[in-house]
Motif scaffolding. Structure first.
Motif, PDB file in Angstrom:
ATOM      1  N   GLN A  91      63.424  42.759 -25.152  1.00 36.05           N
ATOM      2  CA  GLN A  91      63.149  44.158 -24.808  1.00 36.05           C
ATOM      3  C   GLN A  91      62.579  44.258 -23.393  1.00 36.05           C
ATOM      4  O   GLN A  91      62.958  45.119 -22.610  1.00 36.05           O
ATOM      5  CB  GLN A  91      62.162  44.752 -25.820  1.00 36.05           C
ATOM      6  CG  GLN A  91      62.002  46.251 -25.768  1.00 36.05           C
ATOM      7  CD  GLN A  91      63.188  46.982 -26.374  1.00 36.05           C
ATOM      8  OE1 GLN A  91      64.092  46.380 -26.913  1.00 36.05           O
ATOM      9  NE2 GLN A  91      63.202  48.296 -26.243  1.00 36.05           N
ATOM     10  N   ALA A  92      61.668  43.328 -23.050  1.00 33.26           N
ATOM     11  CA  ALA A  92      61.072  43.338 -21.721  1.00 33.26           C
ATOM     12  C   ALA A  92      62.122  43.037 -20.655  1.00 33.26           C
ATOM     13  O   ALA A  92      62.130  43.654 -19.575  1.00 33.26           O
ATOM     14  CB  ALA A  92      59.942  42.309 -21.652  1.00 33.26           C
ATOM     15  N   GLN A  93      63.020  42.105 -20.956  1.00 31.51           N
ATOM     16  CA  GLN A  93      64.081  41.784 -19.992  1.00 31.51           C
ATOM     17  C   GLN A  93      64.983  42.990 -19.766  1.00 31.51           C
ATOM     18  O   GLN A  93      65.420  43.264 -18.636  1.00 31.51           O
ATOM     19  CB  GLN A  93      64.906  40.598 -20.517  1.00 31.51           C
ATOM     20  CG  GLN A  93      64.140  39.288 -20.610  1.00 31.51           C
ATOM     21  CD  GLN A  93      63.667  38.811 -19.253  1.00 31.51           C
ATOM     22  OE1 GLN A  93      64.344  38.981 -18.243  1.00 31.51           O
ATOM     23  NE2 GLN A  93      62.479  38.204 -19.220  1.00 31.51           N
ATOM     24  N   LYS A  94      65.262  43.718 -20.826  1.00 32.40           N
ATOM     25  CA  LYS A  94      66.095  44.931 -20.695  1.00 32.40           C
ATOM     26  C   LYS A  94      65.393  45.969 -19.827  1.00 32.40           C
ATOM     27  O   LYS A  94      66.015  46.587 -18.953  1.00 32.40           O
ATOM     28  CB  LYS A  94      66.382  45.502 -22.091  1.00 32.40           C
ATOM     29  CG  LYS A  94      67.300  46.714 -22.079  1.00 32.40           C
ATOM     30  CD  LYS A  94      67.649  47.157 -23.495  1.00 32.40           C
ATOM     31  CE  LYS A  94      66.446  47.771 -24.184  1.00 32.40           C
ATOM     32  NZ  LYS A  94      66.801  48.348 -25.510  1.00 32.40           N
ATOM     33  N   PHE A  95      64.085  46.146 -20.041  1.00 33.25           N
ATOM     34  CA  PHE A  95      63.339  47.100 -19.211  1.00 33.25           C
ATOM     35  C   PHE A  95      63.388  46.683 -17.739  1.00 33.25           C
ATOM     36  O   PHE A  95      63.548  47.511 -16.846  1.00 33.25           O
ATOM     37  CB  PHE A  95      61.872  47.176 -19.670  1.00 33.25           C
ATOM     38  CG  PHE A  95      61.667  47.901 -20.975  1.00 33.25           C
ATOM     39  CD1 PHE A  95      62.432  49.010 -21.300  1.00 33.25           C
ATOM     40  CD2 PHE A  95      60.706  47.465 -21.885  1.00 33.25           C
ATOM     41  CE1 PHE A  95      62.232  49.681 -22.497  1.00 33.25           C
ATOM     42  CE2 PHE A  95      60.510  48.129 -23.080  1.00 33.25           C
ATOM     43  CZ  PHE A  95      61.285  49.233 -23.384  1.00 33.25           C
ATOM     44  N   TYR A  96      63.231  45.374 -17.502  1.00 34.37           N
ATOM     45  CA  TYR A  96      63.182  44.896 -16.111  1.00 34.37           C
ATOM     46  C   TYR A  96      64.516  45.115 -15.402  1.00 34.37           C
ATOM     47  O   TYR A  96      64.560  45.452 -14.214  1.00 34.37           O
ATOM     48  CB  TYR A  96      62.800  43.419 -16.092  1.00 34.37           C
ATOM     49  CG  TYR A  96      62.445  42.923 -14.700  1.00 34.37           C
ATOM     50  CD1 TYR A  96      61.193  43.173 -14.174  1.00 34.37           C
ATOM     51  CD2 TYR A  96      63.372  42.224 -13.938  1.00 34.37           C
ATOM     52  CE1 TYR A  96      60.848  42.742 -12.898  1.00 34.37           C
ATOM     53  CE2 TYR A  96      63.046  41.780 -12.669  1.00 34.37           C
ATOM     54  CZ  TYR A  96      61.789  42.053 -12.157  1.00 34.37           C
ATOM     55  OH  TYR A  96      61.463  41.625 -10.892  1.00 34.37           O
ATOM     56  N   ARG A  97      65.621  44.911 -16.153  1.00 33.74           N
ATOM     57  CA  ARG A  97      66.946  45.118 -15.548  1.00 33.74           C
ATOM     58  C   ARG A  97      67.189  46.593 -15.246  1.00 33.74           C
ATOM     59  O   ARG A  97      67.782  46.939 -14.219  1.00 33.74           O
ATOM     60  CB  ARG A  97      68.042  44.583 -16.478  1.00 33.74           C
ATOM     61  CG  ARG A  97      68.127  43.068 -16.546  1.00 33.74           C
ATOM     62  CD  ARG A  97      69.415  42.631 -17.230  1.00 33.74           C
ATOM     63  NE  ARG A  97      69.517  43.118 -18.598  1.00 33.74           N
ATOM     64  CZ  ARG A  97      69.045  42.469 -19.663  1.00 33.74           C
ATOM     65  NH1 ARG A  97      68.448  41.285 -19.499  1.00 33.74           N
ATOM     66  NH2 ARG A  97      69.167  42.970 -20.873  1.00 33.74           N
ATOM     67  N   ARG A  98      66.744  47.484 -16.129  1.00 23.61           N
ATOM     68  CA  ARG A  98      67.063  48.910 -15.992  1.00 23.61           C
ATOM     69  C   ARG A  98      66.001  49.692 -15.213  1.00 23.61           C
ATOM     70  O   ARG A  98      66.322  50.663 -14.530  1.00 23.61           O
ATOM     71  CB  ARG A  98      67.218  49.539 -17.383  1.00 23.61           C
ATOM     72  CG  ARG A  98      68.410  49.012 -18.170  1.00 23.61           C
ATOM     73  CD  ARG A  98      68.476  49.722 -19.512  1.00 23.61           C
ATOM     74  NE  ARG A  98      69.586  49.245 -20.314  1.00 23.61           N
ATOM     75  CZ  ARG A  98      69.857  49.683 -21.554  1.00 23.61           C
ATOM     76  NH1 ARG A  98      69.060  50.593 -22.107  1.00 23.61           N
ATOM     77  NH2 ARG A  98      70.884  49.206 -22.226  1.00 23.61           N
ATOM     78  N   GLU A  99      64.746  49.288 -15.353  1.00 17.70           N
ATOM     79  CA  GLU A  99      63.645  50.082 -14.776  1.00 17.70           C
ATOM     80  C   GLU A  99      62.658  49.159 -14.081  1.00 17.70           C
ATOM     81  O   GLU A  99      61.477  49.105 -14.422  1.00 17.70           O
ATOM     82  CB  GLU A  99      62.925  50.878 -15.879  1.00 17.70           C
ATOM     83  CG  GLU A  99      63.846  51.759 -16.703  1.00 17.70           C
ATOM     84  CD  GLU A  99      63.159  52.306 -17.954  1.00 17.70           C
ATOM     85  OE1 GLU A  99      62.081  51.799 -18.323  1.00 17.70           O
ATOM     86  OE2 GLU A  99      63.706  53.235 -18.552  1.00 17.70           O
ATOM     87  N   ALA A 100      63.150  48.412 -13.111  1.00 15.97           N
ATOM     88  CA  ALA A 100      62.292  47.415 -12.444  1.00 15.97           C
ATOM     89  C   ALA A 100      61.064  48.052 -11.812  1.00 15.97           C
ATOM     90  O   ALA A 100      59.987  47.445 -11.750  1.00 15.97           O
ATOM     91  CB  ALA A 100      63.107  46.674 -11.394  1.00 15.97           C
TER      92      ALA A 100
END
Length: 716
Positions: free
Chosen positions: A605-614
């Motif tokens: 989930q954190a990786q997804k956030f970082y890719r989309r909303e760095a």
């Protein structure tokens, strides 16, 4: 038809002529203002304010209250402004009328919001003049008497509002006559068939029990006369709503209720009340546990009386109330009795204590209103606060506090003072340490232990029952949440500004003020609050503050130092998808509306956030010292057998960890999947727990849960 002259004749028994003339002048003004208006029944509208004034005259209210009753709908239903009333009849009368008037010119979303806003307005008016609520109760009583011309659905809505709010307010203020009539009228409107059946049953029972009741009344009166006591015995019966409540609460039919009828004895003085009690107990045996002394310990609304229940003829119970004439007047009129003294009807300040208690109650309502988050929240607090008071407890100095049934030491603390409630950490009940959540019972002595720096616990909301305690706790927690989110927002913005080589204090003069004006924010705390909650991005805010010409076409995070986690900040949340622990590498995601959410770095989930909303993610580090537990989850694949769960919990307990939840799912005929949610201090502590669990016979695999899809399971 009742006329203004009829009312004036009645007022002549307790008001001087000049005040009666002012009441008549208010009537003629209202008659002219409402000219051409009619009620749904077809009567001229002015008959309603006249009837309301007549109800107040029965209570011997003062001339200003009667004038307000005449004029109470003028502001709301005519074009006469408040200033015109003040000029004609004075500020006191105008304030009373304005307090009773609804917020008619404001469009509300629904009736619930309208009711809540109008109640708030009325409470504020009551805090200035308690007579506002007395006029309002008289207004509601006449409206309930004339419900017949309304649609059935509207009848029921008004009747429910009356039961939930106005009847309870009348009870809280000790105005028994209005309370009883409001309850019975509302009962008839909501349950017309049930009310009719109970009414017929009461009439039939009165006929069959008449001779028996007359014999008991005669014997009681004879006993009092023989003792030389100048007292009068009156027969009485419970009202319809009271009978219906008893039938429902005790799950009994009407014929099984034996205490529908009772007696009231009016004594000359307080000493005679206790002498009479001894006489009636000599004539009839008292029922154990059914005696209440409301003379020594009055109710919160000022009600005073002795209550006892006796075994009568054929063993059925007789309820007897013993009080003085003044107490009887207080019981019927409550705080309205205060104005009997003002009008010179008695040489003692009758109802003065009740009036002081009512003022204190209204003061508490104003404090609740100030702490409530919305008008709907406020009205719920008020409704909870209006349930009948039930228990009496003592302070260490011997002062009596009246609290609702099931009240706890925390309710007691807030009843003493808001600051005592906010800082309480423990309590002593009858000199012994006790739980703050334990329900109190009558007669206990409660001592609150406080500590500097102590704060309310959110868990208190699960057991407090008083509106003041609930509103005060919520207000503190909301204030604390804002304080924490402002603190987090300041740290986030400071980190973002440091990446641009500046600090919050070093911004160009006027830049922050210009930015706040552009974003329509009142102050810096509002900006920091929005950043802390994740409603604004600290990086983009920092860029605009540093250079207002900068564009936001590059969302890449600048190089910056990691932010230290503050687990005590209510704007910081630990993700349940990966259960981060001290010792894990973590990153933060600014979640709009919730604040900073902490994830393990390897969390999907954190990786997804970082890719989309760095630009909404930031590096985090744990503080060096922590003294609290954090949730973590383990999955065990283990052979199914008896006693497995007992062994698992024993091994976890021996590792000094706590089990928050256990879920078990059958994998196949041989294996079960056990998911454990634990409370541990850090990764090292979790490793010790895992080491202990590896020794469980039949264990095939144990893994730490991270981003595991939810599967159907059975909670244990």
């Amino acid at each position: 038809m009742f006329t203004i002259d009829d009312l004036a004749d009645r007022l002549g028994s307790y008001l001087p002529d000049d005040e009666i003339r002012q009441v008549k002048r208010a009537f003629y003004f209202a008659e002219q203002a409402h000219d051409g208006q009619r009620r749904r029944s077809g009567e001229p509208y002015v008959t309603h304010p006249l009837a309301v004034a007549n109800i107040l005259a029965n209570m011997h209210m003062d001339h200003q209250s009667l004038m307000a009753a005449m004029l109470h709908d003028v502001i709301e239903d005519t074009h006469v402004p408040r200033d015109a009333l003040a000029k004609q009849f004075g500020e006191d009368v105008a304030n009373l009328v304005d307090g009773v008037s609804k917020l008619a010119k404001i469009a509300f979303q629904d009736k619930a919001v309208a009711q809540a806003e109008n109640l708030q307005k009325m409470v504020l008016a009551m805090s200035r003049d308690i007579r506002v609520i007395i006029v309002k109760l008289a207004d509601r009583l006449h409206n309930m008497r004339t419900l017949g011309s309304l649609r059935p659905d509207k009848k029921r809505r008004i009747a429910r509002e009356t039961l939930e709010l106005y009847a309870r307010i009348a009870s809280r203020l000790g105005i028994n006559t209005i309370q009883i009539e409001l309850e019975d009228l509302a009962f008839k409107a909501i349950h017309p068939m049930r009310a009719e059946r109970i009414q017929r049953a009461v009439a039939a029972a009165r006929g069959t029990r008449r001779s028996m009741m007359q014999n008991i009344q005669h014997r009681l009166q004879e006993g009092l006369d023989d003792a030389g006591l100048q007292s009068k015995v009156h027969g009485r019966q419970k009202h319809l709503m009271s009978i219906y409540r008893k039938m429902r609460s005790k799950q009994r039919s009407f014929n099984e209720l034996m205490d529908v009828f009772g007696f009231r004895i009016i004594a000359q003085n307080i000493d005679d009340c206790y002498r009479i009690l001894g006489i009636v107990h000599r004539l009839y045996k008292p029922v154990p546990g059914r005696f209440k002394d409301y003379i020594a310990i009055p109710k919160a609304n000022g009600y005073q009386s002795l209550h006892t229940t006796l075994f009568g003829l054929n063993g059925f119970p007789i309820e007897v109330q013993i009080r003085t004439r003044d107490m009887d007047t207080m019981a019927n009129n409550g705080i309205a009795a205060h104005w009997l003294y003002k009008a010179g009807q008695t040489d003692r300040p009758l109802g003065d204590g009740s009036h002081a208690r009512a003022q204190e109650w209204v003061k508490n309502l104003v404090e609740i209103q100030r702490n409530a988050g919305s008008s709907l929240e406020f009205i719920e607090h008020v409704k909870n606060d209006l349930f009948p008071d039930d228990i009496y407890v003592f302070t260490p100095k011997g002062h009596i506090m009246e609290l609702p049934h099931n009240a706890t030491a925390v309710d007691f603390a807030y009843a003493v003072h808001t600051d005592i409630g906010n800082s309480c950490i423990a309590c002593r009940i009858n000199r012994h340490l006790a739980s703050l959540s334990a329900p109190l019972t009558s007669g206990q002595t409660v001592e609150i232990i406080t500590a500097p720096g102590a704060t309310p616990n959110i868990n208190w909301l699960s057991f407090v029952v008083t509106a003041k305690a609930r509103a005060s706790i919520r207000h503190y927690l909301k204030h604390q949440e804002r304080s924490d989110s402002v603190q987090l927002g300041r740290r986030l913005l400071s980190k973002a500004l440091s990446a641009f080589g500046t600090r919050l204090e070093e911004l160009p003069p006027g830049r922050m003020e210009a930015f706040l004006h552009e974003e329509q924010l009142e102050n810096v705390d509002d900006l920091l609050h929005a950043i802390g909650l994740g409603n604004r991005i600290s990086y983009s805010t920092a860029r605009r503050l540093v250079d207002e010409q900068m564009t936001l076409d590059n969302p890449t995070l600048p190089q910056q130092d990691a932010l230290e986690i503050n687990p005590h900040n209510v704007a910081v949340h630990f993700a349940r998808c990966c259960y981060p622990l001290p010792g894990d590498e973590v990153i933060g995601h600014i979640n709009a509306g919730r604040g900073l959410e902490v994830h393990r770095r390897e969390c999907q989930q954190a990786q997804k956030f970082y890719r989309r909303e760095a630009d909404q993610c930031l590096a985090l580090v744990w503080p060096n010292t922590l003294d609290e537990d954090f949730p973590s989850a383990l999955r065990l694949d283990v052979a199914t057998r008896r006693g497995l769960l007992a062994e698992l919990t024993e091994r976890i307990d021996s590792s000094d960890a706590d089990v928050e939840q256990i879920r078990i799912q059958e994998h196949d005929a041989r294996l079960s999947v056990v998911t454990l949610t634990l409370a541990v201090r850090d990764r090292v502590h979790l490793a010790r727990v895992i080491k202990r669990l590896r020794g469980v016979p039949g264990l095939e695999r144990i893994t730490r849960v991270i981003n595991t899809p939810a599967a159907p399971s059975t909670p244990v």
